[in-house]
Design an enzyme around this catalytic site. Sequence first.
Site, PDB file in Angstrom:
ATOM      1  N   GLU A  68       0.867  -1.176   0.000  1.00  0.00           N
ATOM      2  CA  GLU A  68       0.000   0.000   0.000  1.00  0.00           C
ATOM      3  C   GLU A  68       0.903   1.226   0.000  1.00  0.00           C
ATOM      4  O   GLU A  68       1.566   1.513   0.994  1.00  0.00           O
ATOM      5  CB  GLU A  68      -0.869   0.046   1.256  1.00  0.00           C
ATOM      6  CG  GLU A  68      -2.029  -0.890   1.291  1.00  0.00           C
ATOM      7  CD  GLU A  68      -2.888  -0.620   2.522  1.00  0.00           C
ATOM      8  OE1 GLU A  68      -2.903   0.532   3.009  1.00  0.00           O
ATOM      9  OE2 GLU A  68      -3.531  -1.563   3.002  1.00  0.00           O
ATOM     10  N   ASP A  79      -5.779   8.311   9.948  1.00  0.00           N
ATOM     11  CA  ASP A  79      -4.436   7.900  10.326  1.00  0.00           C
ATOM     12  C   ASP A  79      -4.081   8.292  11.749  1.00  0.00           C
ATOM     13  O   ASP A  79      -4.393   9.390  12.216  1.00  0.00           O
ATOM     14  CB  ASP A  79      -3.406   8.509   9.365  1.00  0.00           C
ATOM     15  CG  ASP A  79      -3.588   8.008   7.945  1.00  0.00           C
ATOM     16  OD1 ASP A  79      -3.944   6.828   7.794  1.00  0.00           O
ATOM     17  OD2 ASP A  79      -3.382   8.787   6.996  1.00  0.00           O
TER      18      ASP A  79
END
Length: 291
Positions: A68, A79
């Site tokens: 990724e 995140d």
Amino acid sequence: MTNATASTPSGQPLGISHKPSPTESMFEKFKAADKPAFIGYLPYGFPDPEYSLKAFRTMVEHGVNAVEIGLPYSDPVMDGPVIQAASQIAIDNGEKIANVFKAVETVANAGGVPLVMSYWNLIFHYGVERFARDFENAGGVGLITPDLIPDEAGEWIEASDRHALDRIFLVSPDSTEDRLKIVADNARGFVYAAARMGVTGERSTIDASPEELVTRTRKAGAKNVCVGIGVSTAEQGARVGSYADGVIVGSALVHTMLDESGKHAVDEAAGLKALAAKTEELAEGIHNARN
């Protein structure tokens, strides 16, 4: 910003590509061996563009099957602090979306499956058709969109069909059965099952909810289901790999390249050595999860 429909030289709209998905081929190979795949995440441009390209190669060479490649974003709502810190370093170093295709080529040339993970705003402003074309040309395979749901992904679904790119949507423990079916019906490659609600980050324990979510998502029709958010040790990777088609690790890999303050990158030699060691440790646990 919208894109004109891609067309042939005669002006006819391009149709659907029937090229097979390399991601699905990867899962077929691992299922035949009764093993889960190892999917690793790093943001492109961290700590700097050239360093990050070496990091992507290191991950593939030491056991990651699909990478990724993160597109750093200034408002990364999903995140956790480790990935936020790494992304900010990349942004400060001038990371640009147009350069990420170098990372895609690097992963493909190293023998890994190149995926990109991005908040939708970045793709939208780059141009959906333009991104799909450039991504395919670089050897890209699929796009993970944490903030894009299938109901609002019409332009991306059309573009990804034209360019044979995987569409990887997220589900979470609070997703309804109807939502799981919508995602399963529109996904290509795999469905990303978030192990828990909240942001990414390393965790000391992982509860039973991801396994239940994988079961529910498969029942909704998903062919491949991978689990991410929180996996940081080989033991956790083995536990998740015992039931998921793939195990996704991000923060634990990024962490190896940050100093003790968590705000600055370590030097290249030390960072790549630590990344290689952590990748091998996780790969051992994940790939042997069902032995």
